[in-house]
Design a protein around this motif. Structure first.
Motif, PDB file in Angstrom:
ATOM      1  N   ALA A  79      47.769  63.479  40.165  1.00  0.00           N
ATOM      2  CA  ALA A  79      48.710  63.857  39.117  1.00  0.00           C
ATOM      3  C   ALA A  79      47.993  64.406  37.891  1.00  0.00           C
ATOM      4  N   GLY A  80      46.662  64.303  37.850  1.00  0.00           N
ATOM      5  CA  GLY A  80      45.892  64.896  36.761  1.00  0.00           C
ATOM      6  C   GLY A  80      45.245  63.920  35.813  1.00  0.00           C
ATOM      7  N   GLY A  81      45.509  62.632  35.934  1.00  0.00           N
ATOM      8  CA  GLY A  81      44.923  61.662  35.026  1.00  0.00           C
ATOM      9  C   GLY A  81      43.470  61.353  35.366  1.00  0.00           C
ATOM     10  N   VAL A  82      42.734  60.849  34.376  1.00  0.00           N
ATOM     11  CA  VAL A  82      41.310  60.526  34.535  1.00  0.00           C
ATOM     12  C   VAL A  82      41.153  59.023  34.725  1.00  0.00           C
ATOM     13  N   MET A  83      40.238  58.638  35.633  1.00  0.00           N
ATOM     14  CA  MET A  83      39.962  57.229  35.898  1.00  0.00           C
ATOM     15  C   MET A  83      38.459  57.001  35.785  1.00  0.00           C
ATOM     16  N   LYS A  84      38.068  55.872  35.175  1.00  0.00           N
ATOM     17  CA  LYS A  84      36.665  55.523  35.022  1.00  0.00           C
ATOM     18  C   LYS A  84      36.285  54.394  35.973  1.00  0.00           C
ATOM     19  N   LEU A  85      35.019  54.438  36.398  1.00  0.00           N
ATOM     20  CA  LEU A  85      34.493  53.404  37.276  1.00  0.00           C
ATOM     21  C   LEU A  85      34.210  52.135  36.478  1.00  0.00           C
ATOM     22  N   MET A  86      34.738  51.000  36.956  1.00  0.00           N
ATOM     23  CA  MET A  86      34.513  49.686  36.356  1.00  0.00           C
ATOM     24  C   MET A  86      33.710  48.845  37.344  1.00  0.00           C
ATOM     25  N   ARG A  87      32.598  48.261  36.855  1.00  0.00           N
ATOM     26  CA  ARG A  87      31.760  47.416  37.712  1.00  0.00           C
ATOM     27  C   ARG A  87      31.610  46.039  37.078  1.00  0.00           C
ATOM     28  N   PRO A  88      32.672  45.244  37.130  1.00  0.00           N
ATOM     29  CA  PRO A  88      32.588  43.924  36.491  1.00  0.00           C
ATOM     30  C   PRO A  88      31.686  42.990  37.281  1.00  0.00           C
ATOM     31  N   ASN A  89      31.039  42.143  36.570  1.00  0.00           N
ATOM     32  CA  ASN A  89      30.275  41.050  37.183  1.00  0.00           C
ATOM     33  C   ASN A  89      30.341  39.893  36.195  1.00  0.00           C
ATOM     34  N   ALA A  90      31.537  39.320  36.086  1.00  0.00           N
ATOM     35  CA  ALA A  90      31.793  38.398  34.984  1.00  0.00           C
ATOM     36  C   ALA A  90      32.544  37.166  35.453  1.00  0.00           C
ATOM     37  N   HIS A  91      32.246  36.036  34.794  1.00  0.00           N
ATOM     38  CA  HIS A  91      33.041  34.809  34.905  1.00  0.00           C
ATOM     39  C   HIS A  91      33.657  34.595  33.529  1.00  0.00           C
ATOM     40  N   PHE A  92      34.970  34.519  33.461  1.00  0.00           N
ATOM     41  CA  PHE A  92      35.610  34.379  32.153  1.00  0.00           C
ATOM     42  C   PHE A  92      36.881  33.539  32.291  1.00  0.00           C
ATOM     43  N   THR A  93      37.376  33.128  31.118  1.00  0.00           N
ATOM     44  CA  THR A  93      38.602  32.327  31.063  1.00  0.00           C
ATOM     45  C   THR A  93      39.736  33.226  30.610  1.00  0.00           C
ATOM     46  N   MET A  94      40.762  33.342  31.447  1.00  0.00           N
ATOM     47  CA  MET A  94      41.915  34.173  31.142  1.00  0.00           C
ATOM     48  C   MET A  94      43.005  33.279  30.556  1.00  0.00           C
ATOM     49  N   GLY A  95      43.709  33.749  29.563  1.00  0.00           N
ATOM     50  CA  GLY A  95      44.746  32.965  28.891  1.00  0.00           C
ATOM     51  C   GLY A  95      44.282  32.611  27.477  1.00  0.00           C
ATOM     52  N   SER A  96      44.876  31.587  26.896  1.00  0.00           N
ATOM     53  CA  SER A  96      44.493  31.185  25.526  1.00  0.00           C
ATOM     54  C   SER A  96      44.644  29.678  25.369  1.00  0.00           C
TER      55      SER A  96
END
Length: 696
Positions: free
Chosen positions: A429-446
């Motif tokens: 459709a023409g949009g741009v996408m970037k490569l993401m290479r996560p390597n993370a342990h994190f806490t989601m939420g609050s």
């Protein structure tokens, strides 16, 4: 009266004297002479009886027999029938049964067969005999050896006699050397007859007058020598190549179009002096050679050079200094020329990171990185190798005038693999996408102590290491309308949400998922979302197609930075920083109940995508502009389990989907936080989406 006859006695009374005594008379049989026989039937009687018997048999035969008739072509053919068959008129009279027959006629091939004659009626058969082949005697004028073609195919012939030609109309062609083909339609009679064809042949040549300057040149056509110039030659019609040769002169080839019977005189041919022959060898071999600027090949080489002038020769080879020579040769003279090329060297320094790697030059181990190599000035293949790293390959042409440097950056196998994966792609459709290479342990939420927290922001331990592509902006109206041409994002109190560069809104989660499947089909990828009768019924986590980002991916891309989870899109503290996003500011006062009085984003509702600064990953509007549909179905955890989730994608079943991020309608502390979670299923004017895709 015989002895047996008795005399009647009249009864006149009882007196005995009146009675006569009857005496028996002796019987004497007829005597037959001894040795004779008695005939019961006379010869005449036997003849009559035999005739009657034969007549009765013939009558029975005539009553039982049936006629067997053959209608033949030709009509006068002889018919032979096996068994008891009486010729009768045009046929035979036969008893019912099975018979063999043979039909023959002069000039025809005999034909045999079998027939069955039934008692129900007479039997009639039509039999056409095939004519025997005919023969054709061709007499040519003039008499020459010839070939005979029947309907375009050669047939054997001897002295002009072609035998065994099937009867019928045939196209007869007479072919012979030096004469035009003669063709006629002939009706072959067959019947083993020989017919005669008179063929008047026309010459297939013309007289051609050939001359040269100087005279005496040998004339040949197709390798056949015809004589010397001047010459009258008989040339067969067609395109001919006439060759004229004379010692110490160049051979000349002349194309001549010859028409049978049309004589012609060629223009005199001027013969030029022959070339000289120069045999060239070089050390080393394989040197390129040019003559008067024209490339002629590689040594060793034989060069034909025109006489009567000088020629400039140049010899060259990679890694060697070029050599030039001026040469003249006489007509027909052969000369030898030996050339020696001097090698030219250049210095090349090769280094690597990490250091101390092996260096291979042209396939041979030459040393280690950090050294300078003195190489011939030609192309060399360079390979740098170190254990645990992918080989580095390049090529170099050393120069004698300056020292060159090659720096090899060695990559591990994993680094090399990622170097081949593009860091940025465009979707259909023409949009741009970037490569993401996560390597993370994190806490989601609050945390429950965080000001503005909602109850659905339960803390979850997440490990995210699966690489993916993520849209740098939210999907625009222009992009979505390539999928659904008539879509309108509508407006809010007259403020348009429908311009091409604005994020698409008023789409349901299912609309967003269908858009992702459409992109997958356009790129030939496996769709992530499973459908039945036009509805989404689940997803395939192993598919490689386009999808919505998972909640873990969105949270990592929006919040994770250097091991910590940021609170707001601009940082961890209020107030809102300038140019950090599109929120409910004074421009939206007429559209929403609460606004940020000290902040201005210049837009009352949605803003064009990428209007504001991206985050550290190059992603725009993860906070503000529009909230975003998320891949995961909406759930609320208990907060009791701290088990780490590996690349979570959410449950397969549920009624609502997660919505993440604030929008142009939000100004409150709760919504501006990046941990803010909402849910829904139906379209809203402040909810859009961005797309993602796993890297397989």
């Amino acid at each position: 009266m015989t002895a047996k006859e008795a005399v009647p006695v009249r009864d006149n009374g009882p007196a005995e004297d009146d009675f006569s005594i009857i005496e028996p008379a002796g019987f004497i049989p007829v005597q037959v002479e001894s040795g004779g026989k008695r005939l019961l039937l006379s010869p005449r009687a036997l003849t009559i009886a035999g005739s009657l018997l034969l007549g009765m048999l013939a009558l029975v035969y005539l009553l039982v027999a049936r006629s067997l008739i053959f209608e033949t072509q030709p009509a006068d053919a002889d018919v032979s029938v096996s068994g008891l068959a009486l010729p009768l008129g045009d046929g035979h009279l036969v008893l019912p049964g099975h018979y063999s027959y043979t039909i023959s006629a002069s000039g025809y091939l005999p034909k045999s067969g079998e027939v069955d004659v039934s008692s129900d009626g007479h039997s009639r058969h039509v039999v056409a005999l095939e004519k025997k082949p005919g023969h054709l005697q061709v007499v040519s004028d003039p008499p020459v050896a010839l070939r005979i073609l029947v309907n375009g195919s050669d047939v054997p012939s001897e002295n002009g006699l072609a035998k065994n030609i099937p009867a019928g109309t045939k196209r007869i062609t007479v072919v012979t050397d030096r004469y035009l083909p003669y063709t006629r339609e002939v009706e072959i009679e067959g019947l083993d007859n020989t017919q005669r064809l008179q063929a008047k042949l026309r010459p297939a040549w013309a007289n051609v007058r050939i001359s040269s300057n100087p005279p005496g040149a040998t004339v040949s056509v197709g390798g056949e020598v015809l004589g010397t110039t001047p010459l009258n030659a008989e040339l067969i019609q067609g395109d001919r190549q006439v060759s004229l040769s004379l010692p110490e002169y160049k051979t000349v080839e002349i194309p001549v179009a010859v028409t049978a019977g049309v004589d012609q005189t060629l223009a005199p041919v001027d013969l030029s002096a022959a070339d000289g022959l120069l045999r060239v060898v070089s050390k080393p071999e394989g040197a390129g050679v040019t003559v008067d600027g024209e490339f002629r090949g590689h040594t060793p080489l034989e060069l034909e050079l025109s006489s009567g002038g000088q020629h400039q020769l140049r010899f060259f080879k990679d890694g060697y200094a070029s050599v030039e020579r001026t040469i003249d040769v006489d007509a027909g003279v052969e000369r030898d020329l030996n050339i020696t090329l001097d090698a030219v060297y250049g210095r090349v320094r090769i280094s690597s990171s990490p250091a101390d790697a092996q260096v291979f030059i042209d396939g041979r181990l030459a040393g280690v990185t950090g050294e300078t190599f003195n190489l011939p000035a030609r192309s060399h293949s360079i390979l740098v190798r170190k254990s645990g790293y992918v080989d580095y390959e390049t090529s170099v042409v050393p120069s004698s005038k300056l020292e060159q440097t090659i720096r090899a950056v060695l990559l591990t196998a994993d680094e090399a693999r990622w170097s081949r994966i593009p860091t940025e792609i465009s979707h259909p459709a023409g949009g741009v996408m970037k490569l993401m290479r996560p390597n993370a342990h994190f806490t989601m939420g609050s945390s429950r102590r965080e000001q503005g927290r909602r109850a659905n922001e339960v803390l979850r331990q997440v490990a995210l290491d699966r690489p993916f592509y993520l849209g740098t902006t939210e999907v625009t109206n222009r992009e979505f309308r390539r999928f659904r041409r008539m879509h309108s994002s509508s407006h809010v109190n007259g403020v348009s949400l429908d311009n091409d560069n604005l994020p698409v809104v008023n789409v349901s989660w299912s609309d967003a998922a269908m858009f992702c499947n459409w992109l997958s089909e356009r790129d030939g990828l496996s769709p992530v979302y499973l459908t039945e009768r036009g509805s989404i019924v689940g997803f395939d986590a192993g598919a490689n197609g386009y999808r919505l980002p998972t909640e873990a991916e969105w949270a990592w891309a929006a919040r994770y930075e250097q091991g910590a989870m940021r609170k707001f899109p601009w940082g961890d503290e209020l107030p809102v920083r300038s140019n950090s996003g599109n929120y409910a500011d004074n421009n939206a006062a007429q559209l929403v109940p609460a606004v940020l009085r000290t902040y201005s984003d210049r837009y009352a509702a949605t803003a064009p995508v990428a209007t504001y600064s991206p985050n550290s990953l190059g992603l725009h509007d993860l906070g503000g502009n529009v909230s975003e549909w998320i891949h995961d179905l909406y759930t609320i955890g208990t907060g009791l389990s701290m088990r780490r989730e590996e690349n979570p994608v959410g449950p397969q079943n549920g009624d609502y989907h997660v919505i993440r991020g604030s929008s142009w309608r939000h100004a409150g502390l709760t919504e501006l936080r990046l941990s803010y979670r909402d849910y829904g299923a139906e379209p809203r004017n402040d909810v859009g989406f961005r797309i993602a895709r796993w890297v397989n």
